[in-house]
Write an enzyme that holds these catalytic residues in place. Structure first.
Site, PDB file in Angstrom:
ATOM      1  N   TRP B 324       0.838  -1.201   0.000  1.00  0.00           N
ATOM      2  CA  TRP B 324       0.000   0.000   0.000  1.00  0.00           C
ATOM      3  C   TRP B 324       0.879   1.260   0.000  1.00  0.00           C
ATOM      4  O   TRP B 324       0.538   2.276  -0.607  1.00  0.00           O
ATOM      5  CB  TRP B 324      -0.911   0.002   1.245  1.00  0.00           C
ATOM      6  CG  TRP B 324      -1.747   1.245   1.381  1.00  0.00           C
ATOM      7  CD1 TRP B 324      -2.999   1.447   0.880  1.00  0.00           C
ATOM      8  CD2 TRP B 324      -1.395   2.465   2.067  1.00  0.00           C
ATOM      9  NE1 TRP B 324      -3.446   2.706   1.201  1.00  0.00           N
ATOM     10  CE2 TRP B 324      -2.479   3.352   1.928  1.00  0.00           C
ATOM     11  CE3 TRP B 324      -0.281   2.889   2.774  1.00  0.00           C
ATOM     12  CZ2 TRP B 324      -2.479   4.639   2.474  1.00  0.00           C
ATOM     13  CZ3 TRP B 324      -0.270   4.163   3.314  1.00  0.00           C
ATOM     14  CH2 TRP B 324      -1.353   5.016   3.168  1.00  0.00           C
ATOM     15  N   HIS B 325       2.049   1.144   0.666  1.00  0.00           N
ATOM     16  CA  HIS B 325       2.907   2.317   0.787  1.00  0.00           C
ATOM     17  C   HIS B 325       3.574   2.700  -0.529  1.00  0.00           C
ATOM     18  O   HIS B 325       3.975   3.850  -0.702  1.00  0.00           O
ATOM     19  CB  HIS B 325       3.977   2.096   1.861  1.00  0.00           C
ATOM     20  CG  HIS B 325       3.427   2.211   3.242  1.00  0.00           C
ATOM     21  ND1 HIS B 325       2.808   1.162   3.882  1.00  0.00           N
ATOM     22  CD2 HIS B 325       3.375   3.251   4.103  1.00  0.00           C
ATOM     23  CE1 HIS B 325       2.406   1.567   5.068  1.00  0.00           C
ATOM     24  NE2 HIS B 325       2.727   2.823   5.232  1.00  0.00           N
ATOM     25  N   GLY B 326       3.738   1.784  -1.426  1.00  0.00           N
ATOM     26  CA  GLY B 326       4.362   2.152  -2.686  1.00  0.00           C
ATOM     27  C   GLY B 326       4.516   0.959  -3.593  1.00  0.00           C
ATOM     28  O   GLY B 326       4.568  -0.187  -3.137  1.00  0.00           O
ATOM     29  N   PHE B 471       2.458   8.149  -1.503  1.00  0.00           N
ATOM     30  CA  PHE B 471       1.730   6.888  -1.329  1.00  0.00           C
ATOM     31  C   PHE B 471       0.279   7.076  -1.699  1.00  0.00           C
ATOM     32  O   PHE B 471      -0.510   6.232  -1.689  1.00  0.00           O
ATOM     33  CB  PHE B 471       1.850   6.382   0.109  1.00  0.00           C
ATOM     34  CG  PHE B 471       3.295   6.306   0.571  1.00  0.00           C
ATOM     35  CD1 PHE B 471       4.289   5.897  -0.291  1.00  0.00           C
ATOM     36  CD2 PHE B 471       3.651   6.668   1.853  1.00  0.00           C
ATOM     37  CE1 PHE B 471       5.614   5.841   0.112  1.00  0.00           C
ATOM     38  CE2 PHE B 471       4.963   6.604   2.275  1.00  0.00           C
ATOM     39  CZ  PHE B 471       5.949   6.195   1.404  1.00  0.00           C
TER      40      PHE B 471
END
Lengths: 317, 471
Positions: B324-326, B471
């Site tokens: 989800w962060h990247g 993000f």
């Protein structure tokens, strides 16, 4: 309310203290300001300066305006090669003016990187947000008004200076909103600046990666392609080797000989190439720090240079 | 528009004036929606359309899920909502990542495939508002809430500008009921909101960007020349930087919302004072970890179906949380490391029981310090630009090498900030920032606020965006 009173009182005292020390409001030479200058390049723009600090300090825009009636846009970026900016102008269909492009000897010989500031600023110009211009103008207004926003007086910069045992001093070349920097050298700052300039130049000689002869030819071809693009739209490019003197000039001559780099450039591109050593009016400037003209020299140098630029002469008539 | 800009100062001033106008509550809410679109359009105007798509689809899907009688129809509208939100996220955020991995997979079979790489720009905040919007339809599907009856309220819920681009990820059940009663920030809310705004900006502009970012940048962009001390200092600097950056944004968001009379949930609760990884995830980016718990971990079975499945669910949740962060395998590894630590912690607790709290300070301190140092190590994968850079830094962290690029001043600064940060979080782990401020004498409070404002006024700052915007 009490907190706000403290803030106003402390900032007022801080402002007064630094003004009493001789500081005047100055502007940070940052990307938003460059983007603001870049956004001024339009169909009407007749002259753009491209290069690094030598042209930023050495070509006086007021003289250009007085002599030609045109307001130049200064897109030079301190410590960076001019190639990304020149290429950007070459690809701008709206621009059809004259580019005065300063090239240092080392820029001709050195490898460049996509990560350098010039490439980054050009790249980010096209992804800037719609409000970035407003933000840059607001920031400009604050910096022009208050000394407490002086670029060298931030808490972390003061702390670094005190660690070194230095006292903050007003910048020798404060920045104007049009990105011209008025250099005023004093007997106190010259020895230190010259020493740091020599160290910088020696560092560049020893540490930078030089390009191969083939890459040099490719660089010249790329420059010429940019020149052709601008010429096709009715514009022009003049390459200029800004003055240096004393030890710096000797170091440059030893590391990046004129015959090997500048003369090859002058012979390869279809633009005018002006080396300060070749013209009576340009050759006798002594740079206090070996590398930059002061504001009075910049006036004189600009006047002499304008005499060598035919399109502007015609326009003046 | 970012909080740390003069334009935001102007914008927020206008919003505050607008919120005090004598117009109807519905008119004010519509105005807030328009201001929120303007706030978002300041990055890239066409991307406002994505917000409209998310809002419209989830509004329709929520209503249809509620009114449909058959389970097929209900499921269809839920899938529609998930497909649109995850589709947008997948295309804009993971499109190039998927393509690159597809090409890499083909090359394993000696198939050369060179498609044109689409030039996709990531819309800021898309990971936040899609998750927020999706939770509304999922909650209706699960019968946890009824569809809201005002489309203006729902649009405000999805787009409310303080939390739009980097959270906290607010739940509909927490936000929408606040839209019923007319709101204007009270004097107390304005004061507390203002304190939070200044605190958040101080964390971002001075601590994260000015003090810490240059050190972590110096280390992570010169990994070839750094040594043991540099590697630790650079990673500690980034650990503090990302906290001040993200917590700074969340604090600003909560403060700005409070000035308008809205209450957003806390997103951070002194995370570096956590006793173990499960405690850490109840303190760090709380709105995301609780979202993943409620909408992923528990539906997967949570801890209800045996220990092996529990461990698997934990790992899967953290791997997805990492992604989800990247769109990079580095974030997956980062999530995987946190998952592995959570599994180990759970395993140890089952085997030996909770850590004895025989000594009131020493054991928790050792546990918190161990947790903090392990978390610091995991940040290497988050900060490094690629795996080789990450492995070089990790190698340097565990092999003594005297060479270095950092000056003594930088080392002292990072060490001091890290010790203070850890000590403060450890001491505050059972309290809140509000407790701390309200328990402080008024004079000291005013002095602290003034000091932050003065430092903010004197700090030039730079053009560094909030880390979580990417993000």
């Amino acid at each position: 309310m009490f907190a706000l009173l403290i803030v106003v009182g402390v900032l007022g005292a801080w402002e007064g203290f630094w003004r009493a020390q001789g500081f005047r409001p100055s502007i940070e030479d940052d990307m938003p300001l460059w983007h603001l200058a870049r956004s001024r390049v339009s169909k009407e723009t007749r002259i753009v300066f491209v290069g690094s600090s030598r042209i930023q300090l050495g070509l006086h825009p007021d003289v250009v305006t007085e002599e030609t009636g045109m307001v130049p846009v200064n897109l030079s970026i301190d410590g960076n090669p001019p190639y990304p900016v020149l290429k950007d102008l070459a690809h701008d269909p709206d621009f059809s003016g004259l580019v005065i492009c300063s090239i240092l000897p080392r820029w001709l010989a050195e490898k460049t990187s996509e990560d350098d500031r010039a490439s980054k600023w050009v790249r980010k110009y096209y992804t800037r947000t719609p409000l970035s211009g407003i933000d840059a103008r607001l920031s400009l207004w604050v910096q022009r008004t208050f000394v407490f926003r002086y670029p060298g007086l931030g808490p972390e910069k003061l702390e670094k200076q005190f660690q070194k045992g230095d006292r903050p001093r007003p910048a020798y070349a404060p920045m104007r909103p049009d990105r011209f920097r008025e250099a005023r050298f004093t007997p106190e700052n010259i020895p230190k600046m010259l020493a740091s300039r020599i160290k910088l130049e020696r560092g560049a000689m020893e540490n930078t990666e030089q390009i191969s002869p083939r890459e040099f030819q490719e660089r010249l071809a790329s420059l010429d392609a940019d020149v052709q693009k601008i010429r096709q739209r009715g514009g022009d490019v003049v390459f200029i080797r800004m003055p240096s003197s004393g030890v710096i000039r000797d170091l440059e001559a030893a590391a990046w000989p004129r015959e090997r780099y500048w003369d090859v450039l002058a012979g390869s591109v279809s633009a005018t190439a002006i080396h300060f050593e070749d013209y009576d009016g340009l050759r006798d400037f002594q740079c206090a720090d070996g590398s930059h003209l002061d504001v009075d020299q910049a006036r004189e140098f600009t006047l002499q240079l304008l005499k060598l630029l035919p399109p502007l002469k015609e326009n003046r008539e | 528009m970012v909080f740390n800009s003069l334009t935001f100062l102007l914008f927020f001033g206008l919003v505050l004036v607008f919120s005090r106008l004598r117009i109807s509550w519905t008119g004010k809410k519509m105005g807030l929606v328009c201001f929120s679109y303007l706030f978002y359009a300041a990055w890239n105007p066409p991307f406002v359309i994505l917000l409209w798509i998310s809002t419209l689809i989830d509004w329709i899907a929520g209503n249809r899920i509620w009114t449909s009688r058959g389970s097929f129809q209900r499921r269809f509208y839920l899938i529609l909502s998930l497909a649109v939100n995850l589709g947008l996220l997948g295309f804009f955020k993971y499109g190039n990542f998927l393509l690159d991995n597809f090409i890499a997979a083909l090359s394993w079979f000696n198939i050369a495939y060179h498609p044109l790489r689409p030039d996709i720009v990531l819309p800021v905040g898309i990971s936040f508002y899609t998750f927020q919007s999706m939770s509304y339809t999922i909650d209706i599907y699960r019968g946890r809430m009824k569809p809201w009856d005002s489309s203006v309220d729902f649009a405000l819920y999805v787009t409310f500008f303080p939390q739009l681009v980097a959270g906290p990820i607010v739940r509909a059940v927490d936000f929408l009921p606040q839209c019923v009663v007319p709101k204007t920030g009270s004097a107390r809310q304005m004061l507390w909101g203002g304190i939070l705004l200044v605190t958040g900006l101080f964390e971002k502009v001075f601590l994260a960007d000015t003090l810490l970012a240059p050190v972590s940048d110096a280390v992570f962009t010169n990994t070839g020349q750094t040594g043991f001390v540099d590697a630790w200092m650079g990673t500690l600097a980034f650990s503090a930087q990302i906290f001040f950056d993200f917590a700074g944004y969340s604090t600003c968001a909560v403060g700005a919302a409070l000035c308008l009379g809205f209450i957003l949930p806390d997103n951070f609760r002194f995370p570096y004072g956590a006793l173990g990884f499960s405690d850490f995830w109840q303190r760090w980016h709380i709105s995301l970890s609780s979202w993943l718990r409620d909408y992923l971990y528990i539906p997967l079975g949570g801890n209800r179906i045996g220990s092996v499945r529990t461990y698997g669910n934990l790992m899967l949740t953290m791997l997805i949380g990492g992604l989800w962060h990247g769109a990079s395998w580095r974030f997956v590894v980062w999530g995987g490391l946190h998952g592995a630590f959570l599994v180990m912690e759970r395993f140890m607790k089952r085997k030996w029981g909770p850590v004895s709290s025989g000594h009131r300070i020493l054991m928790p301190f050792i546990l918190a310090l161990t947790t903090y140092l392990l978390i610091v190590v995991t940040w290497v994968f988050f900060r490094a630009q690629n795996f080789s850079e990450a492995f070089v830094v990790l190698y340097q962290m565990f092999h003594f090498n005297a060479s270095g690029v950092l000056g003594q001043g930088d080392i002292v600064t990072v060490a001091a900030v890290s010790v203070c940060l850890f000590g403060f979080h450890f001491a505050m782990r059972n309290r809140s920032y509000e407790d701390l401020v309200s328990g402080t004498p008024v004079g000291i409070r005013a002095f602290g606020l003034a000091l932050m404002l003065i430092i903010l006024s004197l700090t030039p700052g730079d053009d560094r965006a909030f880390i979580y915007f990417q993000f």
